[in-house]
Design an enzyme around this catalytic site. Sequence first.
Site, PDB file in Angstrom:
ATOM      1  N   ASP A   1      39.662  46.591  51.493  1.00  0.00           N
ATOM      2  CA  ASP A   1      40.379  47.597  52.281  1.00  0.00           C
ATOM      3  C   ASP A   1      39.583  47.819  53.573  1.00  0.00           C
ATOM      4  O   ASP A   1      38.623  47.078  53.851  1.00  0.00           O
ATOM      5  CB  ASP A   1      40.615  48.889  51.476  1.00  0.00           C
ATOM      6  CG  ASP A   1      39.342  49.687  51.233  1.00  0.00           C
ATOM      7  OD1 ASP A   1      38.246  49.207  51.600  1.00  0.00           O
ATOM      8  OD2 ASP A   1      39.434  50.794  50.673  1.00  0.00           O
TER       9      ASP A   1
ATOM     10  N   CYS B   1      35.721  47.363  48.461  1.00  0.00           N
ATOM     11  CA  CYS B   1      36.175  48.612  49.079  1.00  0.00           C
ATOM     12  C   CYS B   1      34.924  49.442  49.340  1.00  0.00           C
ATOM     13  O   CYS B   1      33.815  48.891  49.355  1.00  0.00           O
ATOM     14  CB  CYS B   1      37.223  49.327  48.223  1.00  0.00           C
ATOM     15  SG  CYS B   1      36.673  49.884  46.607  1.00  0.00           S
TER      16      CYS B   1
ATOM     17  N   THR C   1      33.326  51.828  47.576  1.00  0.00           N
ATOM     18  CA  THR C   1      32.426  51.861  46.416  1.00  0.00           C
ATOM     19  C   THR C   1      32.609  50.661  45.494  1.00  0.00           C
ATOM     20  O   THR C   1      31.785  50.439  44.607  1.00  0.00           O
ATOM     21  CB  THR C   1      32.718  53.111  45.567  1.00  0.00           C
ATOM     22  OG1 THR C   1      34.112  53.056  45.195  1.00  0.00           O
ATOM     23  CG2 THR C   1      32.442  54.394  46.334  1.00  0.00           C
TER      24      THR C   1
ATOM     25  N   HIS D   1      28.770  36.545  29.794  1.00  0.00           N
ATOM     26  CA  HIS D   1      29.249  37.232  28.592  1.00  0.00           C
ATOM     27  C   HIS D   1      30.691  37.715  28.669  1.00  0.00           C
ATOM     28  O   HIS D   1      31.364  37.797  27.644  1.00  0.00           O
ATOM     29  CB  HIS D   1      28.340  38.436  28.284  1.00  0.00           C
ATOM     30  CG  HIS D   1      26.993  38.027  27.768  1.00  0.00           C
ATOM     31  ND1 HIS D   1      26.072  38.946  27.294  1.00  0.00           N
ATOM     32  CD2 HIS D   1      26.404  36.813  27.650  1.00  0.00           C
ATOM     33  CE1 HIS D   1      24.974  38.299  26.902  1.00  0.00           C
ATOM     34  NE2 HIS D   1      25.143  37.004  27.122  1.00  0.00           N
TER      35      HIS D   1
ATOM     36  N   HIS E   1      31.023  35.345  22.509  1.00  0.00           N
ATOM     37  CA  HIS E   1      31.622  36.149  23.582  1.00  0.00           C
ATOM     38  C   HIS E   1      33.127  35.895  23.706  1.00  0.00           C
ATOM     39  O   HIS E   1      33.870  36.775  24.127  1.00  0.00           O
ATOM     40  CB  HIS E   1      30.921  35.866  24.909  1.00  0.00           C
ATOM     41  CG  HIS E   1      29.451  36.147  24.832  1.00  0.00           C
ATOM     42  ND1 HIS E   1      28.951  37.410  24.623  1.00  0.00           N
ATOM     43  CD2 HIS E   1      28.382  35.310  24.871  1.00  0.00           C
ATOM     44  CE1 HIS E   1      27.631  37.354  24.562  1.00  0.00           C
ATOM     45  NE2 HIS E   1      27.254  36.092  24.702  1.00  0.00           N
TER      46      HIS E   1
ATOM     47  N   ARG F   1      35.034  38.243  21.561  1.00  0.00           N
ATOM     48  CA  ARG F   1      35.161  39.580  22.151  1.00  0.00           C
ATOM     49  C   ARG F   1      36.238  39.611  23.237  1.00  0.00           C
ATOM     50  O   ARG F   1      36.982  40.591  23.370  1.00  0.00           O
ATOM     51  CB  ARG F   1      33.796  40.020  22.702  1.00  0.00           C
ATOM     52  CG  ARG F   1      32.829  40.218  21.535  1.00  0.00           C
ATOM     53  CD  ARG F   1      31.383  40.121  21.880  1.00  0.00           C
ATOM     54  NE  ARG F   1      30.576  40.143  20.654  1.00  0.00           N
ATOM     55  CZ  ARG F   1      29.292  39.835  20.603  1.00  0.00           C
ATOM     56  NH1 ARG F   1      28.640  39.479  21.690  1.00  0.00           N
ATOM     57  NH2 ARG F   1      28.652  39.880  19.460  1.00  0.00           N
TER      58      ARG F   1
HETATM   59  C1  RB5 Z   1      38.412  54.431  51.328  1.00  0.00           C
HETATM   60  O1  RB5 Z   1      38.040  55.515  52.090  1.00  0.00           O
HETATM   61  C2  RB5 Z   1      37.749  54.493  49.962  1.00  0.00           C
HETATM   62  O2  RB5 Z   1      38.282  55.516  49.210  1.00  0.00           O
HETATM   63  C3  RB5 Z   1      37.904  53.173  49.250  1.00  0.00           C
HETATM   64  O3  RB5 Z   1      37.366  52.170  50.040  1.00  0.00           O
HETATM   65  C4  RB5 Z   1      37.225  53.017  47.911  1.00  0.00           C
HETATM   66  O4  RB5 Z   1      35.872  53.370  47.979  1.00  0.00           O
HETATM   67  C5  RB5 Z   1      37.908  53.565  46.736  1.00  0.00           C
HETATM   68  O5  RB5 Z   1      37.448  53.426  45.606  1.00  0.00           O
END
Ligand code: RB5
Length: 145
Positions: free
Chosen positions: A7, A63, A65, A96, A131, A134
């Site tokens: 994104d 993205c 995070t 795994h 594995h 699983r």
């Molecule tokens: C975008 O601002 C942010 O929310 C997105 O990149 C991401 O981190 C969502 O999990």
Amino acid sequence: MIAVGCDHAGYELKQEVISHLTEKGYEIMDLGCNGESCDYPIIAKAVAENILNKKCDKGILICGTGIGMSIAANKIHGIRAALCSDYFSAKYTRLHNDANVMCIGARTIGVGLALELADVFLETEFEGGRHQRRLDLIHEIENNN
Ligand code: RB5
């Protein structure tokens, strides 16, 4: 072929990942975005679909995070998306879990580490054996829900 998507938060890191992997000889399918504000589930779905239809072997999703991408990708049956921010996890999710997508956070790790994670994720083979049993249980959960 490796599917790569991001994104807006992951755009700069996606470009770094793509040029790094291209230099290493990987063929890349760039599924966007191109820097504009966008909704990560749409990109996660595009990467997942290209893995499930076998146009791509694996995917990398970026993205802010990595969490949103991993939540979205893991909703799709057949996708095993691993959010990685350390070398050990990127290696062992291949050994795994036979993860077919790696998610990374552009706001949580640096470029150097991200490229190392991409390398080890793409170079490591699934170990199989116990594995696989699983993974079969995970498929059973998918089929029953
Ligand atoms: C975008 O601002 C942010 O929310 C997105 O990149 C991401 O981190 C969502 O999990």
